[in-house]
Design a protein around this motif. Structure first.
Motif, short mmCIF file in Angstrom:
data_model
loop_
_atom_site.label_atom_id
_atom_site.label_comp_id
_atom_site.label_asym_id
_atom_site.label_seq_id
_atom_site.Cartn_x
_atom_site.Cartn_y
_atom_site.Cartn_z
N TYR A 1 0.84 -1.20 0.00
CA TYR A 1 0.00 0.00 0.00
C TYR A 1 0.87 1.25 0.00
O TYR A 1 2.01 1.24 0.48
N ILE A 2 0.31 2.34 -0.52
CA ILE A 2 0.97 3.65 -0.48
C ILE A 2 0.04 4.63 0.22
O ILE A 2 -1.19 4.54 0.11
N GLY A 3 0.64 5.56 0.99
CA GLY A 3 -0.19 6.53 1.71
C GLY A 3 0.63 7.71 2.18
O GLY A 3 1.79 7.89 1.79
N ASN A 4 0.02 8.52 3.04
CA ASN A 4 0.69 9.70 3.57
C ASN A 4 0.87 9.57 5.08
O ASN A 4 0.52 8.54 5.68
N ILE A 5 1.37 10.62 5.70
CA ILE A 5 1.66 10.55 7.13
C ILE A 5 0.39 10.39 7.96
O ILE A 5 0.39 9.75 9.02
N GLY A 6 -0.72 10.94 7.48
CA GLY A 6 -1.99 10.78 8.18
C GLY A 6 -2.44 9.33 8.21
O GLY A 6 -2.94 8.84 9.24
N ASP A 7 -2.26 8.63 7.09
CA ASP A 7 -2.61 7.21 7.04
C ASP A 7 -1.76 6.41 8.03
O ASP A 7 -2.26 5.54 8.75
N ALA A 8 -0.46 6.72 8.06
CA ALA A 8 0.44 6.01 8.97
C ALA A 8 0.09 6.29 10.42
O ALA A 8 0.08 5.38 11.26
N ALA A 9 -0.21 7.56 10.73
CA ALA A 9 -0.55 7.93 12.10
C ALA A 9 -1.81 7.20 12.58
O ALA A 9 -1.88 6.73 13.72
N GLU A 10 -2.79 7.10 11.71
CA GLU A 10 -4.03 6.40 12.06
C GLU A 10 -3.75 4.94 12.40
O GLU A 10 -4.27 4.40 13.39
N ILE B 1 -2.68 -3.88 7.67
CA ILE B 1 -1.29 -3.43 7.66
C ILE B 1 -0.55 -3.98 8.89
O ILE B 1 -0.99 -3.81 10.02
N THR B 2 0.58 -4.63 8.65
CA THR B 2 1.41 -5.16 9.74
C THR B 2 2.78 -4.49 9.81
O THR B 2 3.47 -4.57 10.82
N HIS B 3 3.19 -3.83 8.71
CA HIS B 3 4.49 -3.19 8.64
C HIS B 3 4.33 -1.80 8.02
O HIS B 3 3.46 -1.58 7.17
N ILE B 4 5.18 -0.88 8.45
CA ILE B 4 5.15 0.49 7.92
C ILE B 4 6.56 0.90 7.53
O ILE B 4 7.50 0.76 8.33
N LEU B 5 6.71 1.40 6.32
CA LEU B 5 7.97 1.99 5.86
C LEU B 5 7.77 3.50 5.80
O LEU B 5 7.04 4.00 4.94
N VAL C 1 2.37 -4.18 3.94
CA VAL C 1 3.21 -3.04 4.26
C VAL C 1 2.63 -1.77 3.66
O VAL C 1 2.18 -1.75 2.51
N LEU C 2 2.65 -0.71 4.45
CA LEU C 2 2.31 0.64 3.99
C LEU C 2 3.61 1.41 3.79
O LEU C 2 4.42 1.52 4.71
N VAL C 3 3.81 1.93 2.59
CA VAL C 3 4.95 2.80 2.30
C VAL C 3 4.40 4.23 2.27
O VAL C 3 3.51 4.53 1.47
N HIS C 4 4.93 5.08 3.13
CA HIS C 4 4.39 6.45 3.18
C HIS C 4 5.51 7.46 3.33
O HIS C 4 6.60 7.18 3.83
#
Length: 366
Positions: free
Chosen positions: A10-19, A28-32, A135-138
């Motif tokens: 997945y791709i997203g922004n800092i708001g998606d990652a913060a949520e 989502i289990t991993h965040i880059l 994984v979310l890449v943001h």
């Protein structure tokens, strides 16, 4: 909300990652995180968020890791342009109940930022994350840095050109737009065969450009990133052995004309596009309207070769802006260097410039 690019990616922004970091996720289990700072404190400074973390390890360019390092980081030891004390990435458990695995990679969204030397560690994390979950890449806006990382990942994993990979990504997230500097580096990545090839002339030119920009920013120039001294017997022998093992013709060597010491190999040469001879020089351009001042028939062959900075160049290592390049054995003058650049006799401007005059060196083989 994050956009699905591929299965478990997945791709997203800092708001998606913060949520996700605050409330967890069923997918989502991993965040880059690709932000200007690798630290989780970036989220606190952004919105005052408090996110629990537990460090797994920190890895710096050159391969040094924290005491808590639990994985083999031997693959991190070739960091190309990155100075040896630069943080390469931070790996940690993060979020609600520390169930997420987060990698923080410090990368600014500027055209002169070094994207290439971060790709391999990002790809390793994405591959591992997709096997274990999703994984979310943001980045901050989800437009440039994260898009550049995923575009390169699609190029490598699906054998796509830069244009096709970006087009494919835009089918999932239409507003992605890596900055022009990242696009140039992605094109280099394609031309190197979807790998960061430190021996490639393309990469050597890129590394020289990055070193020059670092110098002008006032950064400490890490001489460990200079090319090996080809005049040291062991280094020359290893280069010849590597060439023979790969079935290549032995590389020509440039020797000091006075004492015959090897000062550069063909692999050290940084090629450039020839200019238009004397017409390219500023003072000639100012007189170009004079019909008696034409130079169509002038010989624009280069009178010098330009090389990457090499470890025998003591004046360069000492931090001088410009100066003479002299043979370390007999002290004969071989050329000139200038971090601000200089103009070749063909008219092309080389920046930064490490110039060996052809009249001062001979070409031979080892």
């Amino acid at each position: 909300m994050p956009y699905r690019v591929r299965e478990n990616l997945y791709i997203g922004n800092i708001g998606d990652a913060a949520e996700i970091l605050q409330n967890g996720s069923t997918e989502i289990t991993h965040i880059l995180s690709v932000l200007s700072s690798a630290s989780i404190s970036f989220f606190s400074e952004w919105k005052g968020l408090t996110i629990p973390t537990k460090e797994i390890k920190k890895v710096y360019a050159g391969g040094s890791g924290g005491a808590s390092a639990s994985e083999d980081d031997s693959g991190d030891r070739k960091m190309g342009c990155l100075v040896s004390d630069k943080l390469l990435y931070l790996l940690e458990y993060a979020g609600k109940d520390l169930k997420l695995v987060r990698m923080g990679v410090p990368l600014r969204d500027t055209e002169n930022e070094d994207l290439l030397d971060h790709l391999d560690v990002c790809f390793d994390f994405i591959d591992r994350s997709r096997k274990e979950g999703s994984v979310l890449v943001h980045c901050f806006a989800g437009v440039s840095r994260s898009a550049a990382i995923i575009t390169a990942y699609l190029m490598r994993t699906e054998n796509l050109s830069q244009e096709d990979a970006l087009k494919s990504l835009r089918q999932s997230c239409e507003f992605v737009c890596p900055n022009d500097g990242f696009l140039d580096q992605l094109k280099m990545y394609e031309e190197m065969g979807f790998k960061v090839d430190c021996a490639s002339p393309i990469y050597r030119s890129f590394r020289l450009k990055v070193l020059g920009e670092s110098y002008h920013r006032g950064d400490r120039i890490d001489s460990s990133k200079f090319g090996a001294d080809p005049g040291v017997a062991g280094e020359v022998a290893s280069g010849v052995e590597a060439a023979s093992n790969e079935g290549k013709t032995v590389t020509p060597a440039f020797r000091c004309k006075k004492c015959r010491r090897v000062v550069a190999l063909r692999d050290n040469v940084v090629d450039h596009i020839p200019g238009e001879g004397e017409q390219s020089f500023g003072w000639r351009k100012r007189k170009s309207s004079n019909s008696y001042n034409k130079y169509e028939d002038s010989d624009s062959e280069c009178s010098s070769i330009f090389v990457e900075p090499l470890k025998w160049m003591t004046a360069v290592e000492e931090g001088a802006m410009e100066g003479k390049l002299s043979c370390v054995h007999c002290e004969a003058r071989l050329g000139y260097f200038n971090w601000a650049g200089t103009q070749c006799s063909c008219g092309s401007w080389i920046t930064p410039a490490f110039q060996l005059h052809k009249s001062r060196v001979d070409v031979s083989t080892i």
